[in-house]
Design a protein around this motif. Structure first.
Motif, PDB file in Angstrom:
ATOM      1  N   UNK A 213      42.769  42.490  43.804  1.00  0.00           N
ATOM      2  CA  UNK A 213      41.857  41.979  44.823  1.00  0.00           C
ATOM      3  C   UNK A 213      41.533  43.132  45.762  1.00  0.00           C
ATOM      4  N   UNK A 214      40.260  43.307  46.089  1.00  0.00           N
ATOM      5  CA  UNK A 214      39.829  44.320  47.053  1.00  0.00           C
ATOM      6  C   UNK A 214      39.493  43.597  48.348  1.00  0.00           C
ATOM      7  N   UNK A 215      40.337  43.684  49.367  1.00  0.00           N
ATOM      8  CA  UNK A 215      40.089  42.940  50.616  1.00  0.00           C
ATOM      9  C   UNK A 215      38.775  43.374  51.273  1.00  0.00           C
ATOM     10  N   UNK A 216      38.157  42.414  51.969  1.00  0.00           N
ATOM     11  CA  UNK A 216      36.900  42.689  52.633  1.00  0.00           C
ATOM     12  C   UNK A 216      35.693  42.583  51.745  1.00  0.00           C
ATOM     13  N   UNK A 217      35.902  42.327  50.461  1.00  0.00           N
ATOM     14  CA  UNK A 217      34.808  42.163  49.513  1.00  0.00           C
ATOM     15  C   UNK A 217      35.058  40.908  48.686  1.00  0.00           C
ATOM     16  N   UNK A 218      34.104  40.582  47.857  1.00  0.00           N
ATOM     17  CA  UNK A 218      34.258  39.464  46.929  1.00  0.00           C
ATOM     18  C   UNK A 218      34.748  39.932  45.565  1.00  0.00           C
ATOM     19  N   UNK A 219      35.273  41.148  45.491  1.00  0.00           N
ATOM     20  CA  UNK A 219      35.682  41.732  44.216  1.00  0.00           C
ATOM     21  C   UNK A 219      37.131  41.369  43.925  1.00  0.00           C
ATOM     22  N   UNK A 220      37.333  40.643  42.864  1.00  0.00           N
ATOM     23  CA  UNK A 220      38.669  40.303  42.387  1.00  0.00           C
ATOM     24  C   UNK A 220      38.571  39.941  40.916  1.00  0.00           C
ATOM     25  N   UNK A 221      39.565  40.328  40.150  1.00  0.00           N
ATOM     26  CA  UNK A 221      39.539  40.010  38.728  1.00  0.00           C
ATOM     27  C   UNK A 221      40.610  40.774  37.979  1.00  0.00           C
ATOM     28  N   UNK A 222      40.720  40.489  36.700  1.00  0.00           N
ATOM     29  CA  UNK A 222      41.677  41.166  35.837  1.00  0.00           C
ATOM     30  C   UNK A 222      41.115  42.484  35.328  1.00  0.00           C
ATOM     31  N   UNK A 223      41.970  43.506  35.291  1.00  0.00           N
ATOM     32  CA  UNK A 223      41.543  44.839  34.858  1.00  0.00           C
ATOM     33  C   UNK A 223      41.475  44.858  33.333  1.00  0.00           C
ATOM     34  N   UNK A 224      40.284  45.154  32.808  1.00  0.00           N
ATOM     35  CA  UNK A 224      40.096  45.245  31.362  1.00  0.00           C
ATOM     36  C   UNK A 224      40.072  46.681  30.862  1.00  0.00           C
TER      37      UNK A 224
END
Length: 386
Positions: A213-224
């Motif tokens: 999860x990258x705080x302050x953004x909407x970026x979150x997910x599993x690393x492929x």
């Protein structure tokens, strides 16, 4: 029967076509030798086990096609050399001057191809051997080592090709020192992404398969996949998106996969009338949390927190033993249900925010003008007439 004229004809034909015959023979031998070399190498490779002989299997399986190409390159260069030697003045031609450097560049290219195949094959063999032994190599580390090895091979081969073609490596390095400044300004984002990729490979804040999860953004997910320029993540909606590696140099990253436990934090409201039952409720809930198998016993809290506007607030703060999301939800549900049962056991009741509704009397009387009705009894009687 006199064979002398026939022999003389053959000798004269050979003298006239000896160049073509030699060139054809050299090319034919090169093609046959290439096929034989490839067949022999592939047969040897099939006898080597990829798990027990990682390097031998990698070398043999990677050498078949490059070895065949190398034999063909040498054979074709020899055929052209034979053709030039049989012609007068051909030694000073452009073809004769280009033949040597072109042959050397082709040989370096074939060796580079072979080494790149070896690097990829050995990497796969090491992963296969680790799995066969019940171990698991870090995919991020193996991928980083493989990329560095391939980059080194390509850079070295390019420098050797340029030196073969007559370029001065020292001059190129000096020009690169001056031109690197201009290139750096023109490609700041690319350089930043490359440095970000090196930072990820060196510090390893996350790896393939982990959820970040990258705080302050909407970026979150599993690393492929972790590339040199960007990292590919997969979100909850199964849509992939790409994050530039430069962001990881400036943004904090939460590695959700490496958490040691999950947190339960809830506010529980009871009635003001149940104030006398609060000490018993708090004591029983603390005892329940201290023996619950899904809650960590080293730290948890359950306290009477504050007097709210409409209710008394009890505060629950605890951590689960299991980090699996489904297990966390089950533990949280069980804890909350047991707290509700303890509250009911003390004769108290759960409550929530309440509100009052103001109903004007004139509107109530207009809706139910019958004085004997339920609303009419609330409304004042109509004024007496004079």
């Amino acid at each position: 029967m006199n064979d002398t004229p026939l022999i003389q004809d053959l000798v004269s034909a050979y003298r006239e076509w000896h160049t073509a015959i030699l060139v054809f023979g050299v090319v034919l031998c090169a093609l046959l030798a290439g096929l034989i070399v490839r067949a022999v190498v592939e047969r040897l490779a099939r006898r080597v086990d990829e798990v027990r002989h990682v390097w031998a299997h990698g070398l043999l399986t990677s050498a078949s096609a490059p070895a065949q190409s190398l034999v063909w390159i040498v054979g074709l260069a020899s055929a052209v050399h034979v053709l030039l030697e049989t012609r007068e003045g051909a030694g000073d031609s452009v073809l004769a001057q280009v033949l040597g450097p072109a042959r050397d560049v082709a040989i370096i290219g074939a060796v580079m191809w072979f080494l790149l195949r070896v690097a990829a094959r050995v990497q796969d063999n090491m992963v296969a051997r680790a799995r066969h032994r019940g171990q698991e190599l870090d995919p991020m580390a193996t991928d980083a080592v493989g990329k560095l090895a391939r980059a080194s091979i390509v850079i070295t081969a390019i420098l050797m090709m340029m030196q073969t073609l007559g370029f001065s490596i020292a001059g190129l390095l000096a020009f690169g020192g001056v031109g690197g400044i201009a290139i750096g300004f023109a490609a700041q984002s690319l350089v930043a992404n490359l440095l970000g990729g090196l930072t990820i490979f060196a510090s390893r804040p996350f790896k393939v398969g982990e959820y970040i999860i990258i705080p302050g953004t909407d970026l979150m997910g599993g690393v492929e996949h972790i590339g040199w320029r960007a990292t590919r993540l997969i979100g909850f909606d199964c849509k992939p998106f790409y994050v530039p590696n430069a962001m990881f140099n400036t943004q904090p990253v939460i590695n959700h996969t490496r958490m040691t436990s999950r947190r339960i934090m809830e506010d529980i409201h009871i009635r003001y009338a149940d104030i006398d039952a609060v000490p018993g409720i708090v004591a029983d809930v603390r005892a329940m949390l201290g023996t619950h198998p899904g809650v960590k016993h080293d730290f948890f809290a359950f306290n009477f927190n504050s007097c709210g506007t409409f209710s008394l607030k009890l505060f629950l703060y605890a951590f689960t033993v299991d980090t699996d999301y489904n297990a966390y939800l089950n533990v949280q549900e069980d804890v909350l249900l047991k707290i509700a049962a303890i509250i009911r056991g003390h004769g108290a009741e759960l409550t929530g925010p309440a509100s009052t509704v103001d109903v004007p009397q004139w509107r109530a009387h207009a809706q139910d003008p019958d004085p004997s009705g339920p609303m009419g009894r609330l409304a004042p009687p109509p004024p007496l007439s004079a």
